[in-house]
Enzyme design. Structure first.
Site, PDB file in Angstrom:
ATOM      1  N   ASN A  90       0.857  -1.198   0.000  1.00 12.54           N
ATOM      2  CA  ASN A  90       0.000   0.000   0.000  1.00 12.54           C
ATOM      3  C   ASN A  90       0.884   1.236   0.000  1.00 12.54           C
ATOM      4  O   ASN A  90       1.981   1.224   0.533  1.00 12.54           O
ATOM      5  CB  ASN A  90      -0.921   0.014   1.228  1.00 12.54           C
ATOM      6  CG  ASN A  90      -2.105   0.944   1.036  1.00 12.54           C
ATOM      7  OD1 ASN A  90      -2.689   0.985  -0.051  1.00 12.54           O
ATOM      8  ND2 ASN A  90      -2.463   1.691   2.046  1.00 12.54           N
ATOM      9  N   VAL A 115       3.120   1.220  -6.294  1.00 11.07           N
ATOM     10  CA  VAL A 115       3.294   0.293  -7.422  1.00 11.07           C
ATOM     11  C   VAL A 115       3.620   1.104  -8.666  1.00 11.07           C
ATOM     12  O   VAL A 115       2.913   2.069  -8.985  1.00 11.07           O
ATOM     13  CB  VAL A 115       2.001  -0.522  -7.651  1.00 11.07           C
ATOM     14  CG1 VAL A 115       2.173  -1.470  -8.830  1.00 11.07           C
ATOM     15  CG2 VAL A 115       1.613  -1.274  -6.389  1.00 11.07           C
ATOM     16  N   GLU A 134     -22.396  14.791  -0.599  1.00 11.71           N
ATOM     17  CA  GLU A 134     -21.940  14.556   0.776  1.00 11.71           C
ATOM     18  C   GLU A 134     -20.959  15.647   1.218  1.00 11.71           C
ATOM     19  O   GLU A 134     -21.000  16.110   2.349  1.00 11.71           O
ATOM     20  CB  GLU A 134     -21.318  13.161   0.898  1.00 11.71           C
ATOM     21  CG  GLU A 134     -22.376  12.053   0.780  1.00 11.71           C
ATOM     22  CD  GLU A 134     -21.918  10.691   1.274  1.00 11.71           C
ATOM     23  OE1 GLU A 134     -20.739  10.347   1.036  1.00 11.71           O
ATOM     24  OE2 GLU A 134     -22.731   9.976   1.892  1.00 11.71           O
ATOM     25  N   ALA A 189     -17.857   1.049  -1.824  1.00 12.06           N
ATOM     26  CA  ALA A 189     -17.117   0.344  -0.773  1.00 12.06           C
ATOM     27  C   ALA A 189     -17.758  -1.003  -0.464  1.00 12.06           C
ATOM     28  O   ALA A 189     -17.058  -2.014  -0.313  1.00 12.06           O
ATOM     29  CB  ALA A 189     -17.084   1.215   0.483  1.00 12.06           C
TER      30      ALA A 189
END
Ligand code: NAD
Length: 392
Positions: free
Chosen positions: A36, A80, A168, A311
């Site tokens: 990550n 990456v 939102e 999600a």
């Protein structure tokens, strides 16, 4: 020698792939490495709250080392740079190369700017904890400048895109603005908070009753909507709309859409508009030793339309992949991906929300929707054993 599973991405899809594969494969059966770009699992569905300063960073940015403790997962913090599916190798920005037997691509999506001139250079996006801090700090510095000089652009904030992200964000900012203004001696009525949407209405595809609720709730808190007007160009603080009109705004938050991750799009596996094409077991159709989770993949639902990049879909994909890697290695039957979709829940600020729940799209408004969104957040934290985040 045990085989090597490499998981790229520590978001919803990547984390759940790692946690699930370890339920089925012990450390002696497989090495698992999760890569990550930062050491935290970021709950990006709550970033709008962080941008408005309505939640602490610790509540939405959970240390991966803590979540993976005792799971025998090697954690590598790196970006990456390239995936070579034919050589079964991944190159990272620290110069290292990881060889894999099975790869999980879970790199998420990127903001789409659609080639709109000046947009990427002059806007903020909300894809990470750092993005949220950047937005809040910028708005606060503009409000400081507005309090001093009264320049209209400093007191104008535009959210570009009235999809779920834009709505939102604008809801959260609308709730926070009076407090930010009070502490600077600004009359909140002097601040202009816009949401600009290209389509004839915000929240395209939502039931009309919920759209109406979103308008009335947000307008009552000072949000100005401009609809049917795509942003066509941005020149510094000047935001140009299709009808030739302009808005001068010191802050532009861009939430106009997402696109596939460039590494997925260009690595040589089969893609459709930059997102990997997968079979029902979530394997790349061109490279079955690569599984793809979350926004990096395009998965068709039974109605022939792709599932939205959300999600709840991403983490269920991670779970299916975790099991299917084990099943593939043990010559057992893999599970087809059949997500449980609880519905769409959107906040309209701290105390209001809208939801379309279940297959019948049962509509909820107000505190019921807000409570349901909070409950689904807590359910997720319990699932990943991340409840320590609630202490913040
Ligand atoms: P989106 O693509 O859903 O919405 C982008 C909006 O921007 C659209 O309404 C589009 O018409 C508008 N737009 C595009 N170009 C424009 C332009 N030039 N000028 C003005 N408006 C423009 O993107 P999103 O809101 O970031 O959501 C991405 C995905 O994440 C979606 O699948 C969404 O369902 C999901 N999501 C879900 C939640 C939730 O469940 N609460 C919250 C956020 C995002």
């Amino acid at each position: 020698m045990s085989k090597h599973i490499v998981i790229l991405g520590g978001g919803f899809g990547g984390l759940l792939s790692a946690l699930t594969v370890r339920k089925y494969l012990s450390a002696s059966q497989a090495d698992v490495t999760l890569v990550n770009r930062w050491p935290t699992h970021q709950i990006i569905t709550e970033l709008h709250r962080l941008a408005a300063g309505n939640i602490k960073e610790e509540a939405v940015s959970l240390p991966l080392a803590k979540l993976l403790k005792g799971k025998s997962v090697n954690l590598k913090i790196a970006t990456v740079e390239a995936v070579n599916p034919d050589a079964r190798q991944v190159r990272l920005n620290d110069g290292s190369v990881l060889a894999y037997d099975t790869l999980v691509l879970a790199l998420g999506s990127e903001t789409a700017f659609f080639g709109i001139p000046g947009l990427a250079e002059n806007s903020f996006v909300l894809k990470s904890v750092n993005d949220a801090h950047r937005i809040r700090n910028h708005i606060l510095s503009k409000l400081d400048a507005f309090a001093q000089h009264g320049n209209e652009a400093d007191g104008t904030i535009v959210v570009g895109g009235g999809g779920l992200t834009g709505v939102e964000v604008v809801g959260e900012l609308a709730d926070q603005m009076p407090e930010w203004c009070r502490s600077r001696g600004i009359d909140p009525a002097d601040i202009r908070l816009y949401c600009v949407e290209a389509a004839p209405s915000i929240l395209p595809g939502f039931p009309q009753e919920l759209i109406d609720r979103a308008y009335s709730s947000l307008e009552s808190r000072g949000v100005r909507f401009v609809t049917g007007q795509p942003i066509t160009e941005v020149k510094g603080t000047e935001i140009c709309l299709k009808d030739g009109s302009t808005i001068q705004a010191g802050t532009l938050i861009w939430s106009g859409g997402v696109q596939g991750h460039p590494i997925v799009a260009s690595c040589g596996i089969e893609v459709n508009r930059g997102r990997a094409v997968v079979n029902e077991y979530l394997q790349s159709v061109s490279h079955p030793d690569i599984f793809v989770a979350g926004d990096s993949a395009v998965v068709m639902a039974e109605d022939g339309r792709p599932y939205p990049p959300t999600a709840q879909i991403a983490w269920q994909m991670g779970e299916t992949i975790g099991y299917n890697i084990f099943a593939g290695w043990e010559n057992a039957k893999m599970k087809p991906f059949k997500p449980v979709i609880s519905g769409t829940l959107a906040s309209l600020g701290r105390k209001d929300g809208i939801a379309a729940i279940g297959a019948r799209r049962t509509q909820l408004k107000g505190i019921a929707a807000t409570a349901m969104k909070e409950a689904s957040h807590i359910r997720y934290l319990a699932h990943i054993k991340g409840l320590f985040a609630l202490a913040h």
